[in-house]
Design a protein around this motif. Structure first.
Motif, PDB file in Angstrom:
ATOM      1  N   VAL A  74     -10.225  14.160  -8.922  1.00 18.39           N
ATOM      2  CA  VAL A  74      -9.597  13.305  -8.905  1.00 18.39           C
ATOM      3  C   VAL A  74      -8.007  13.098  -9.229  1.00 18.39           C
ATOM      4  CG1 VAL A  74     -10.742  12.347 -11.676  1.00 18.39           C
ATOM      5  CG2 VAL A  74      -9.176  13.748 -11.636  1.00 18.39           C
ATOM      6  N   ASP A  75      -6.946  11.840  -8.817  1.00 18.20           N
ATOM      7  CA  ASP A  75      -5.849  11.980  -8.355  1.00 18.20           C
ATOM      8  C   ASP A  75      -5.172  13.060  -7.437  1.00 18.20           C
ATOM      9  OD1 ASP A  75      -3.607  11.250  -9.970  1.00 18.20           O
ATOM     10  OD2 ASP A  75      -3.166  13.032  -9.862  1.00 18.20           O
ATOM     11  N   HIS A  76      -6.480  13.173  -6.492  1.00 23.89           N
ATOM     12  CA  HIS A  76      -6.051  13.768  -5.226  1.00 23.89           C
ATOM     13  C   HIS A  76      -7.210  14.053  -4.220  1.00 23.89           C
ATOM     14  CE1 HIS A  76      -8.178  17.134  -7.485  1.00 23.89           C
ATOM     15  NE2 HIS A  76      -8.104  17.684  -5.792  1.00 23.89           N
ATOM     16  N   ASN A  77      -6.829  14.335  -3.565  1.00 23.76           N
ATOM     17  CA  ASN A  77      -7.859  14.657  -2.277  1.00 23.76           C
ATOM     18  C   ASN A  77      -7.783  15.338  -0.482  1.00 23.76           C
ATOM     19  OD1 ASN A  77      -6.559  13.161   0.367  1.00 23.76           O
ATOM     20  ND2 ASN A  77      -6.625  11.886  -1.315  1.00 23.76           N
ATOM     21  N   GLU A  78      -6.315  15.977  -0.920  1.00 22.52           N
ATOM     22  CA  GLU A  78      -5.775  17.064  -0.583  1.00 22.52           C
ATOM     23  C   GLU A  78      -6.027  18.029  -0.526  1.00 22.52           C
ATOM     24  OE1 GLU A  78      -1.596  15.168   2.103  1.00 22.52           O
ATOM     25  OE2 GLU A  78      -1.677  14.026   0.912  1.00 22.52           O
ATOM     26  N   PRO A  79      -6.642  19.082   0.776  1.00 21.63           N
ATOM     27  CA  PRO A  79      -6.931  20.001  -0.141  1.00 21.63           C
ATOM     28  C   PRO A  79      -6.338  21.214  -0.099  1.00 21.63           C
ATOM     29  CG  PRO A  79      -7.923  19.736   2.240  1.00 21.63           C
ATOM     30  CD  PRO A  79      -7.143  18.371   1.707  1.00 21.63           C
ATOM     31  N   GLN A  80      -5.126  20.945   0.316  1.00 21.67           N
ATOM     32  CA  GLN A  80      -3.482  21.896  -0.522  1.00 21.67           C
ATOM     33  C   GLN A  80      -3.486  21.870  -1.902  1.00 21.67           C
ATOM     34  OE1 GLN A  80      -3.347  19.501   2.100  1.00 21.67           O
ATOM     35  NE2 GLN A  80      -1.392  18.100   2.346  1.00 21.67           N
ATOM     36  N   GLN A  81      -3.900  20.366  -1.686  1.00 20.57           N
ATOM     37  CA  GLN A  81      -3.582  20.246  -3.289  1.00 20.57           C
ATOM     38  C   GLN A  81      -3.874  20.736  -4.855  1.00 20.57           C
ATOM     39  OE1 GLN A  81      -2.403  15.730  -3.923  1.00 20.57           O
ATOM     40  NE2 GLN A  81      -0.957  16.334  -2.205  1.00 20.57           N
ATOM     41  N   SER A  82      -4.984  20.588  -3.733  1.00 27.59           N
ATOM     42  CA  SER A  82      -6.439  21.046  -4.668  1.00 27.59           C
ATOM     43  C   SER A  82      -6.521  22.733  -5.054  1.00 27.59           C
ATOM     44  CB  SER A  82      -7.635  21.074  -4.399  1.00 27.59           C
ATOM     45  OG  SER A  82      -8.785  20.384  -4.676  1.00 27.59           O
ATOM     46  N   VAL A  83      -7.708  22.731  -5.813  1.00 28.13           N
ATOM     47  CA  VAL A  83      -8.640  24.669  -5.688  1.00 28.13           C
ATOM     48  C   VAL A  83      -8.405  25.720  -4.697  1.00 28.13           C
ATOM     49  CG1 VAL A  83     -10.609  24.366  -6.063  1.00 28.13           C
ATOM     50  CG2 VAL A  83      -9.646  25.442  -7.527  1.00 28.13           C
ATOM     51  N   SER A  84      -7.897  26.321  -5.550  1.00 30.63           N
ATOM     52  CA  SER A  84      -7.795  27.119  -4.113  1.00 30.63           C
ATOM     53  C   SER A  84      -9.080  28.053  -3.177  1.00 30.63           C
ATOM     54  CB  SER A  84      -6.821  28.801  -4.100  1.00 30.63           C
ATOM     55  OG  SER A  84      -8.196  29.375  -5.293  1.00 30.63           O
ATOM     56  N   ASP A  85      -9.637  27.752  -3.211  1.00 33.20           N
ATOM     57  CA  ASP A  85     -11.462  27.685  -2.983  1.00 33.20           C
ATOM     58  C   ASP A  85     -12.511  26.131  -2.913  1.00 33.20           C
ATOM     59  OD1 ASP A  85     -12.202  27.309  -5.422  1.00 33.20           O
ATOM     60  OD2 ASP A  85     -13.790  28.886  -5.815  1.00 33.20           O
ATOM     61  N   ILE A  86     -11.461  25.459  -2.469  1.00 34.85           N
ATOM     62  CA  ILE A  86     -12.318  23.702  -2.334  1.00 34.85           C
ATOM     63  C   ILE A  86     -13.197  24.290  -1.113  1.00 34.85           C
ATOM     64  CG2 ILE A  86      -9.906  23.042  -0.966  1.00 34.85           C
ATOM     65  CD1 ILE A  86     -11.879  21.115  -3.725  1.00 34.85           C
ATOM     66  N   ALA A  87     -12.963  24.863  -0.719  1.00 30.96           N
ATOM     67  CA  ALA A  87     -13.986  25.251   0.495  1.00 30.96           C
ATOM     68  C   ALA A  87     -15.264  25.531   0.590  1.00 30.96           C
ATOM     69  CB  ALA A  87     -13.119  25.829   2.105  1.00 30.96           C
ATOM     70  N   ASP A  88     -14.902  26.486  -0.593  1.00 35.63           N
ATOM     71  CA  ASP A  88     -16.200  27.617  -0.891  1.00 35.63           C
ATOM     72  C   ASP A  88     -17.147  26.065  -1.867  1.00 35.63           C
ATOM     73  OD1 ASP A  88     -15.595  29.011   0.515  1.00 35.63           O
ATOM     74  OD2 ASP A  88     -14.507  30.152  -0.858  1.00 35.63           O
ATOM     75  N   VAL A  89     -17.133  24.643  -2.416  1.00 32.92           N
ATOM     76  CA  VAL A  89     -18.227  23.819  -3.229  1.00 32.92           C
ATOM     77  C   VAL A  89     -18.029  22.641  -2.074  1.00 32.92           C
ATOM     78  CG1 VAL A  89     -17.105  25.030  -5.044  1.00 32.92           C
ATOM     79  CG2 VAL A  89     -15.590  23.085  -4.560  1.00 32.92           C
ATOM     80  N   THR A  90     -19.482  21.966  -2.791  1.00 33.39           N
ATOM     81  CA  THR A  90     -19.270  20.804  -2.626  1.00 33.39           C
ATOM     82  C   THR A  90     -18.391  19.767  -3.733  1.00 33.39           C
ATOM     83  OG1 THR A  90     -21.975  21.228  -1.355  1.00 33.39           O
ATOM     84  CG2 THR A  90     -21.166  19.014  -2.570  1.00 33.39           C
ATOM     85  N   VAL A  91     -17.698  19.118  -3.029  1.00 32.71           N
ATOM     86  CA  VAL A  91     -17.101  18.237  -3.140  1.00 32.71           C
ATOM     87  C   VAL A  91     -17.940  16.198  -3.039  1.00 32.71           C
ATOM     88  CG1 VAL A  91     -14.887  16.244  -2.805  1.00 32.71           C
ATOM     89  CG2 VAL A  91     -14.748  18.629  -2.617  1.00 32.71           C
ATOM     90  N   ASP A  92     -18.367  16.227  -4.492  1.00 31.01           N
ATOM     91  CA  ASP A  92     -19.681  15.737  -4.965  1.00 31.01           C
ATOM     92  C   ASP A  92     -18.890  13.989  -4.791  1.00 31.01           C
ATOM     93  OD1 ASP A  92     -21.774  16.126  -4.340  1.00 31.01           O
ATOM     94  OD2 ASP A  92     -22.227  16.647  -6.834  1.00 31.01           O
TER      95      ASP A  92
END
Length: 309
Positions: A74-92
């Motif tokens: 919520v309230d973001h989509n840019e990877p650098q603003q997200s959790v550190s391991d965003i590349a290791d989970v599926t965004v539903d």
């Protein structure tokens, strides 16, 4: 792992925390198993909101993959603003009100983005579309998020939808939104007790612009001189973060919430796109920006255009 975590951006503001709570409540009502978490400590304004409505702060996480396979943003989509391991989970799921940048997925997903003043306004519409009632406490929290993001409906990001939703949520929560909103915004401007690092980290986002890493922090105040009395120390703190985190440019937007004027403190390089973006010359590392209050609408788009020119 069937449970999903829902969270907003790093250095969470009131909307990032409230939107996660609101979407989690809605998704759970619709049959999913979700938990709202945060990617950092609540700021002073958000603490005021949570205390006022007797709502616990969300659990803070630094990684998602050890707990879940999939997440909702919520309230973001840019990877650098997200959790550190965003590349290791599926965004539903993504529910947002910002630009879309650097975002891609391997699988289809539910993506809801609208150009409204606040992510919580988008989620309010989702409650209505799904015929799910908003409890009074949650209405108060969502009201607070919209007040925060729109500076009590004074920001140029404010839409007629935001105004209508604020009035409806205020009725549900039984809150005088104008007096409450001013008290809430002022609660976030107690700067004297904070270090310079705390001030520039409390509400900051990173952006990639033409290959440069640009960090934009915003400090709300009722007294701009109080902020710039600490200019040298703020510059030192920003320079230290540039070196530690690899930012090329650190911009600190100090905004007077009473008269809707700002000053920009510029630390790092290149500075030419900053001058081009606002048509002004930087003096003493500062730019006066009268009428500017919105990072999303009045700062980031102008900078992006100038960097890409």
């Amino acid at each position: 792992m069937s449970k999903e975590l829902i969270f907003g951006h790093q250095s969470p503001d009131t909307d990032a925390i409230v939107a996660a709570k609101a979407l989690s409540y809605l998704e759970n009502k619709l049959g999913k198993d979700t938990e709202a978490v945060a990617l950092g400590e609540p700021n002073e304004e958000t603490k005021f909101v949570l205390d006022h409505f007797n709502e616990p702060a969300p659990r803070i996480i630094t990684k998602a993959a050890p707990e879940v396979d999939s997440v909702m943003l919520v309230d973001h989509n840019e990877p650098q603003q997200s959790v550190s391991d965003i590349a290791d989970v599926t965004v539903d799921v993504v529910v947002d009100h910002h630009r879309i940048s650097g975002f891609e997925t391997a699988q289809p997903l539910f993506y809801r983005a609208e150009p409204l003043g606040c992510c919580s306004t988008v989620i309010y519409k989702m409650f209505k579309e799904n015929n799910v009632e908003i409890p009074a406490k949650l209405a108060g929290l969502m009201l607070s998020a919209i007040i925060s993001d729109t500076l009590l409906l004074k920001s140029p990001t404010t839409t007629p939808t935001d105004v209508a939703v604020v009035k409806d949520l205020a009725k549900i929560a039984d809150v005088d939104y104008e007096s409450y909103g001013l008290a809430m915004l002022k609660a976030g401007t107690n700067l004297a007790s904070k270090s310079e690092k705390e001030l520039i980290d409390a509400d900051a986002k990173s952006f990639e612009m033409a290959g440069k890493s640009v960090r934009v922090a915003q400090i709300n105040t009722v007294d701009l001189p109080e902020v710039f009395d600490r200019q040298a120390a703020l510059e030192a703190a920003a320079k230290a973060e540039n070196e530690a985190e690899g930012y090329d440019l650190f911009l600190i937007l100090a905004t007077n919430i009473l008269d809707s004027n700002s000053e920009l403190l510029v630390v790092g390089a290149p500075t030419e796109p900053v001058e081009k973006a606002f048509g002004k010359t930087i003096k003493n590392n500062r730019l006066s920006l009268p009428g500017v209050v919105s990072r999303k609408k009045q700062v980031v788009p102008q900078l992006t255009d100038a960097f890409n020119a």
